[in-house]
Design a protein around this motif. Structure first.
Motif, short mmCIF file in Angstrom:
data_model
loop_
_atom_site.label_atom_id
_atom_site.label_comp_id
_atom_site.label_asym_id
_atom_site.label_seq_id
_atom_site.Cartn_x
_atom_site.Cartn_y
_atom_site.Cartn_z
N VAL A 164 1.09 5.13 -3.70
CA VAL A 164 1.65 5.11 -2.35
C VAL A 164 0.95 4.07 -1.48
CG1 VAL A 164 1.85 6.43 -0.21
CG2 VAL A 164 2.43 7.51 -2.39
N THR A 167 1.26 0.29 -2.52
CA THR A 167 2.67 -0.08 -2.37
C THR A 167 3.00 -0.31 -0.90
OG1 THR A 167 3.32 1.16 -4.35
CG2 THR A 167 5.05 0.66 -2.76
N GLY A 168 2.52 0.58 -0.04
CA GLY A 168 2.74 0.40 1.39
C GLY A 168 2.12 -0.87 1.93
N ALA A 215 9.70 9.73 1.62
CA ALA A 215 9.91 8.29 1.78
C ALA A 215 11.38 7.96 2.00
CB ALA A 215 9.39 7.56 0.54
N TYR A 242 3.46 4.48 8.02
CA TYR A 242 4.46 3.78 7.20
C TYR A 242 5.80 3.72 7.92
CZ TYR A 242 1.06 4.35 3.44
OH TYR A 242 -0.08 4.32 2.67
N GLN A 246 8.06 0.05 4.25
CA GLN A 246 7.07 0.64 3.33
C GLN A 246 7.64 1.87 2.63
OE1 GLN A 246 5.72 0.00 6.81
NE2 GLN A 246 5.62 -2.06 5.93
N LYS A 247 8.36 2.69 3.38
CA LYS A 247 8.95 3.89 2.79
C LYS A 247 9.95 3.54 1.69
CE LYS A 247 8.47 6.92 6.82
NZ LYS A 247 9.21 7.70 7.85
N ILE A 250 7.95 2.61 -1.36
CA ILE A 250 7.28 3.79 -1.94
C ILE A 250 8.29 4.66 -2.67
CG2 ILE A 250 6.05 5.92 -1.37
CD1 ILE A 250 4.75 4.28 0.98
#
Length: 261
Positions: A164, A167-168, A215, A242, A246-247, A250
């Protein structure tokens, strides 16, 4: 071997007060203002991991987080050597037992994955610059150590965070190099999490589905997921700020791990 600047800056970026237990590893997070060179210099006087004696089982089971980071450098080097000498059963058994000891508690898990997920190969030959985390599959000693964890309730959520968070940060970073490092870390984290799905299936899948639901901001997915985990990860996403981009990334990372419905 390890990108210690990334790991150290990541620790500096953690909120002063965490509402979560276990504490996140935060390998993908760093302040843009953190001076990468000065962070590296803190470790320049340390002997290289290959010159150090292996930590003892007791040290791996009891030492606090920052010492665990140092131990992990030695263990990742030993893991690389065991891969190169896969017929050396004694060496493989030794690194497996050491990994089991380090992964037996939260500080050890966090310390190990700081190095394992952020290490950069030290070879001058760019075609031979991979680390154990870049193997096609997770190395067998690490698989065995994760399989033998007595209580995966620390390991699995931290492994999820290790996907998470970097990745964000891929899209949150404004520095291209840091963004690329976050992408590499995230890809390595996905490989670990996919392996955990095979050996600690229910707990891993429950967390991944809750993360995907949060997400995606999908009410139907949230209703189908574990309510407590949805609450946990909703709080986590809010704490780290986030946004939609970003979501989206993810959610895609979680879908890459989860089996088809």
């Amino acid at each position: 071997m390890v990108s210690l600047a990334v790991a150290l800056c990541a620790l500096l970026a953690a909120p002063a007060s965490q509402a979560f237990s276990p504490q996140p590893l935060v390998v993908g997070h760093s302040r843009e203002a953190c001076n990468k060179q000065s962070a590296s210099e803190l470790f320049m006087s340390s002997p290289s991991p290959s010159q150090q004696a292996p930590p003892t089982i007791q040290q791996l089971e009891e030492d606090p987080f920052m010492k665990q980071v140092g131990h992990s450098e030695t263990l990742v080097t030993m893991l690389a050597e065991s891969i190169a000498n896969e017929k050396d059963e004694e060496s493989t058994a030794m690194v497996t037992n050491l990994l089991k000891a380090q992964l037996s508690h939260s500080d050890g898990i966090r310390g190990f994955f700081v190095t394992y997920l952020t290490a950069m190969g030290g070879s001058s030959d760019e075609t031979n610059n991979n680390t154990p985390a870049d193997e096609t599959t997770v190395p067998e000693p690490l698989i065995q150590a994760m399989k033998d964890v007595a209580d995966p309730d620390d390991l699995v959520p931290l492994a999820c965070m290790n996907v998470v968070m970097p990745t964000g940060m891929i899209t949150m970073h404004t520095d291209e190099e840091l963004s690329l490092q976050s992408q590499i870390t995230a890809e390595r984290g996905v490989k670990v999490l996919s392996t955990l799905l095979q050996i600690h299936n229910d707990l891993t899948e429950s967390n991944c589905r809750a993360i995907a639901a949060v997400a995606s901001d999908d009410e139907s997915l949230m209703e189908a997921a574990d309510a407590k985990l949805v609450e946990y990860w909703t709080d986590f996403f809010g704490k780290w700020g986030y946004k939609d981009l970003q979501k989206r990334d993810i959610a895609q990372a979680m879908r890459s791990v989860l089996p088809d419905p």
